[in-house]
Write an enzyme that holds these catalytic residues in place. Structure first.
Site, PDB file in Angstrom:
ATOM      1  N   HIS A 257       0.835  -1.205   0.000  1.00 47.64           N
ATOM      2  CA  HIS A 257       0.000   0.000   0.000  1.00 47.64           C
ATOM      3  C   HIS A 257       0.869   1.254   0.000  1.00 47.64           C
ATOM      4  CE1 HIS A 257      -4.132  -1.570   0.900  1.00 47.64           C
ATOM      5  NE2 HIS A 257      -3.411  -2.644   1.192  1.00 47.64           N
ATOM      6  N   GLU A 333       3.428  -0.208   3.939  1.00 48.74           N
ATOM      7  CA  GLU A 333       3.027   1.143   3.551  1.00 48.74           C
ATOM      8  C   GLU A 333       4.254   1.914   3.063  1.00 48.74           C
ATOM      9  OE1 GLU A 333       0.027   2.339   3.432  1.00 48.74           O
ATOM     10  OE2 GLU A 333      -1.195   1.083   4.773  1.00 48.74           O
TER      11      GLU A 333
END
Length: 376
Positions: A257, A333
């Site tokens: 992500h 992330e």
């Protein structure tokens, strides 16, 4: 007269006024059936040596306004090399200032990774003879959901990306991952494929990518909240992946992500699943520590708050997979900005750095396999 347009793969912008190059007024368009918006991608024509001032007037009302603080947009004249440009944010309006040295310039929230480039990646991996390309099913718009499989070892490893289509750094990460696995001379790739089978879904949300969405699919569903009860009507992308995971099992899953606000690479784990054992949580710590050792672009000091056991969100991929398969499932992330702990101001976090991080993630996975085989 300049022209601003976004009618192309992954484009997103609404033009309010473009009568003067020093006062172009723009708005980001919301996801089709949802209120999310932050992703922009557009081109401006007729601008060679013309000083541009582009004001995105609804930035302050976007999904993650903290993401604009310390942020700089990217621009390109060849759609291959993207550079950070002068960007300011006053709490409401995001203003981009740039003087292009070409007739046409493209601007974006992050270097785009289009659906067409994904198609090229899948085809290139298949043509190289290392990967097997499989269509898991169809999206709501009738697009293909692709999975690449590498290796023939016993351990079933999964890597998925781009549940949120506006997180385009994930496409570049997957390109780095796939290219490394396809390299016949890469010792890490050869070792991991001999001992594991990697199932890679480079683009979980083809419809959202093409439509220029930030966070949702064609139905307005946030795919990373659909894992507990996916459906063909609302989230076929997750439905098909979950069905295949049930058939293969999962020893480890990395879900890739991007985070709008935090200027770091970090991993969100599964501390909040019901009744995690010490051994189960130790795999998460081991992977993060090893990745931090391998690259200064990754760190463990900053990230999301850790939920207490039983208080995690089991509708996410990481929560569902870690609980269902009692395996190491993680959400990586990456930043839209730069890495505060290891900055490169000219490019910020970039496609090239995303691809390199993917290789280090593979190296850390190989260590995990060593641990499993040693009974740890």
């Amino acid at each position: 007269m300049i022209q601003v347009s976004s009618r192309f793969d992954s484009g997103n912008i609404e033009v309010i006024a473009a009568d003067s190059p020093d006062a172009v007024r723009l708005r980001i368009v919301k996801d089709g059936a949802a209120d999310f918006f932050q992703w922009f991608h557009f081109r401006v024509s007729g601008v060679r040596d013309v000083p541009l001032t582009l004001a995105i007037e609804n930035a302050g009302a976007s999904s993650y306004p903290k993401g604009w603080e310390g942020y700089r947009a990217v621009a390109s004249t060849d759609r291959q090399t993207w550079r950070r440009v002068d960007t300011g944010y006053d709490g409401g309006v995001l203003t981009i200032r740039h003087t292009p040295d070409a007739d046409v310039v493209w601007f974006a929230y992050f270097a785009p990774y289009s659906l067409e480039r994904h198609e090229d990646l899948a085809a290139r991996a298949q043509a190289g003879g290392t990967a097997r390309l499989e269509r898991l099913g169809a999206t709501l718009d009738g697009r293909d959901l692709d999975m690449l499989s590498f290796g023939s070892g016993d351990k079933p490893l999964w890597i998925i990306a781009r549940q949120h289509p506006g997180e385009s750094m994930c496409g570049w990460f997957m390109e780095g991952l796939v290219d490394r696995l396809c390299d016949p001379y890469d010792p890490v790739a050869r070792a991991i494929m001999a001992r594991a089978t990697l199932r890679v879904v480079p683009n979980m949300n083809p419809d959202g990518v093409y439509r220029g969405h930030l966070r949702t699919n064609a139905a307005g569903a946030n795919l990373n909240r659909e894992w507990r009860e996916p459906s063909l009507a609302n989230s076929p992308e997750v439905f098909h992946v979950v069905r295949r995971m049930e058939a293969t099992g999962v020893a480890m899953c990395l879900d890739v992500h991007g985070d709008e606000a935090l200027p770091y690479n970090f991993i969100a784990g599964y501390e909040g699943i019901p009744n995690p054992s010490e051994a189960h949580l130790a795999r998460l710590v081991r992977y993060k520590d090893e990745l931090a050792r391998l690259t200064p672009d990754f760190q463990t000091a900053h990230g999301y708050p850790k939920p207490a056991p039983g208080q995690g969100n089991l509708t996410t991929s990481t929560g569902h997979i870690a609980d269902r398969f009692r395996c190491a499932a993680m959400t990586l992330e990456m930043p839209f900005k730069d890495t505060a702990n290891n900055p490169m101001p000219e490019v910020g976090w970039s496609p090239e750095r995303s691809k390199l991080l993917a290789g280090h993630c593979l190296e850390a996975m190989l260590l995990m396999i060593d641990d499993w085989e040693a009974g740890l």
